[in-house]
Design a protein around this motif. Structure first.
Motif, PDB file in Angstrom:
ATOM      1  N   ASP A   1       0.834  -1.205   0.000  1.00  0.00           N
ATOM      2  CA  ASP A   1       0.000   0.000   0.000  1.00  0.00           C
ATOM      3  C   ASP A   1       0.869   1.256   0.000  1.00  0.00           C
ATOM      4  N   GLY A   2       1.899   1.274   0.835  1.00  0.00           N
ATOM      5  CA  GLY A   2       2.801   2.430   0.897  1.00  0.00           C
ATOM      6  C   GLY A   2       3.513   2.665  -0.426  1.00  0.00           C
ATOM      7  N   TRP A   3       3.948   1.570  -1.073  1.00  0.00           N
ATOM      8  CA  TRP A   3       4.663   1.666  -2.348  1.00  0.00           C
ATOM      9  C   TRP A   3       3.742   2.215  -3.430  1.00  0.00           C
ATOM     10  N   LEU A   4       2.505   1.693  -3.492  1.00  0.00           N
ATOM     11  CA  LEU A   4       1.546   2.155  -4.503  1.00  0.00           C
ATOM     12  C   LEU A   4       1.199   3.626  -4.289  1.00  0.00           C
ATOM     13  N   LYS A   5       0.924   3.989  -3.065  1.00  0.00           N
ATOM     14  CA  LYS A   5       0.550   5.382  -2.771  1.00  0.00           C
ATOM     15  C   LYS A   5       1.706   6.342  -3.053  1.00  0.00           C
ATOM     16  N   ALA A   6       2.922   5.947  -2.706  1.00  0.00           N
ATOM     17  CA  ALA A   6       4.090   6.801  -2.959  1.00  0.00           C
ATOM     18  C   ALA A   6       4.286   7.046  -4.450  1.00  0.00           C
ATOM     19  N   ALA A   7       3.873   6.065  -5.273  1.00  0.00           N
ATOM     20  CA  ALA A   7       3.998   6.195  -6.733  1.00  0.00           C
ATOM     21  C   ALA A   7       2.764   6.828  -7.368  1.00  0.00           C
ATOM     22  N   GLY A   8       1.773   7.185  -6.568  1.00  0.00           N
ATOM     23  CA  GLY A   8       0.557   7.795  -7.107  1.00  0.00           C
ATOM     24  C   GLY A   8      -0.318   6.831  -7.883  1.00  0.00           C
ATOM     25  N   ILE A   9      -0.243   5.546  -7.552  1.00  0.00           N
ATOM     26  CA  ILE A   9      -1.011   4.517  -8.263  1.00  0.00           C
ATOM     27  C   ILE A   9      -2.352   4.324  -7.574  1.00  0.00           C
ATOM     28  N   SER A  10      -3.434   4.422  -8.362  1.00  0.00           N
ATOM     29  CA  SER A  10      -4.772   4.256  -7.794  1.00  0.00           C
ATOM     30  C   SER A  10      -5.540   3.092  -8.420  1.00  0.00           C
ATOM     31  N   GLN A  11      -4.968   2.470  -9.455  1.00  0.00           N
ATOM     32  CA  GLN A  11      -5.628   1.349 -10.127  1.00  0.00           C
ATOM     33  C   GLN A  11      -4.714   0.135 -10.126  1.00  0.00           C
ATOM     34  N   VAL A  12      -5.278  -1.030  -9.785  1.00  0.00           N
ATOM     35  CA  VAL A  12      -4.505  -2.276  -9.806  1.00  0.00           C
ATOM     36  C   VAL A  12      -5.272  -3.351 -10.550  1.00  0.00           C
ATOM     37  N   VAL A  13      -4.521  -4.172 -11.262  1.00  0.00           N
ATOM     38  CA  VAL A  13      -5.073  -5.355 -11.929  1.00  0.00           C
ATOM     39  C   VAL A  13      -4.486  -6.555 -11.201  1.00  0.00           C
TER      40      VAL A  13
END
Length: 194
Positions: free
Chosen positions: A106-118
């Motif tokens: 979660d921290g990695w995704l949020k730090a990269a500004g990612i809001s969509q996952v497959v």
């Protein structure tokens, strides 16, 4: 369907130990491995982020236990790791959700500004479903590529037994119908990502 340019592909537990049919039983979605490979190829080719998740089981008889050959990724996954032009993360976990692994997904995704996952991988109703549910709870736009997942038959309470197809479909209905994720096909995702 729209796939954002920084949508992350979560490749969950595509490990050799799941090929031990004597332990798991009969699987569904025979084309799942080809579909998982296709998703990785499209993600890596487009520079999108890929997260490879490995389950390190703490159960001494599990084919996914650390130190056992079955713990390793299937060959087609291992061959692709590190080959993309985009960011890549390797997460290990000992529970069902990739969001409770190391490092912090979660921290990695949020730090990269990612809001969509497959989400793709094994097993549909276990770690794939739990990861998708938690992703939905955390506010991500979650897409589950159903035919890029597979599972096995399962026995539950009261002697109830479901086939692998029934288990997988129940999982997909629960995720989609419950609003945790949009359940789609690999082709839909690949076409939208290109």
């Amino acid at each position: 369907m729209e796939i954002s340019q920084n949508a992350a592909l979560l490749v969950v537990d595509v490990q050799k130990g799941f090929e031990e049919a004597g332990f798991w039983g009969v699987r569904n979605n025979p084309g799942a491995d080809d579909n998982i490979a296709a998703l990785i190829d499209v993600w890596q080719g487009s520079g999108r982020p890929v997260v490879f998740v490995r389950h390190d089981s703490s159960k001494p008889d599990s084919p996914l236990r650390a130190g056992y050959a079955g713990n390793g990724f299937k060959e087609y996954v291992e061959e692709r790791r590190g080959k993309g032009s985009g960011p890549e993360l390797f997460v290990t976990k000992s529970v069902n959700s990739a969001f409770y692994g190391t490092p912090d997904l979660d921290g990695w995704l949020k730090a990269a500004g990612i809001s969509q996952v497959v989400v793709a991988g094994i097993q549909t109703n276990m770690c794939v479903e739990t990861t998708a549910r938690m992703g939905g709870n955390l506010g991500y736009d979650v897409l589950l590529a159903y035919d890029a997942t597979y599972t096995f038959g399962l026995e539950g309470p009261f002697g109830w037994r479901l086939s692998a197809d029934e288990v997988g479909q129940a999982s997909a209905v629960s995720l989609h119908g419950g609003g945790f994720a949009r359940v789609v096909t690999t082709k839909e995702v690949v076409d939208a990502a290109r």
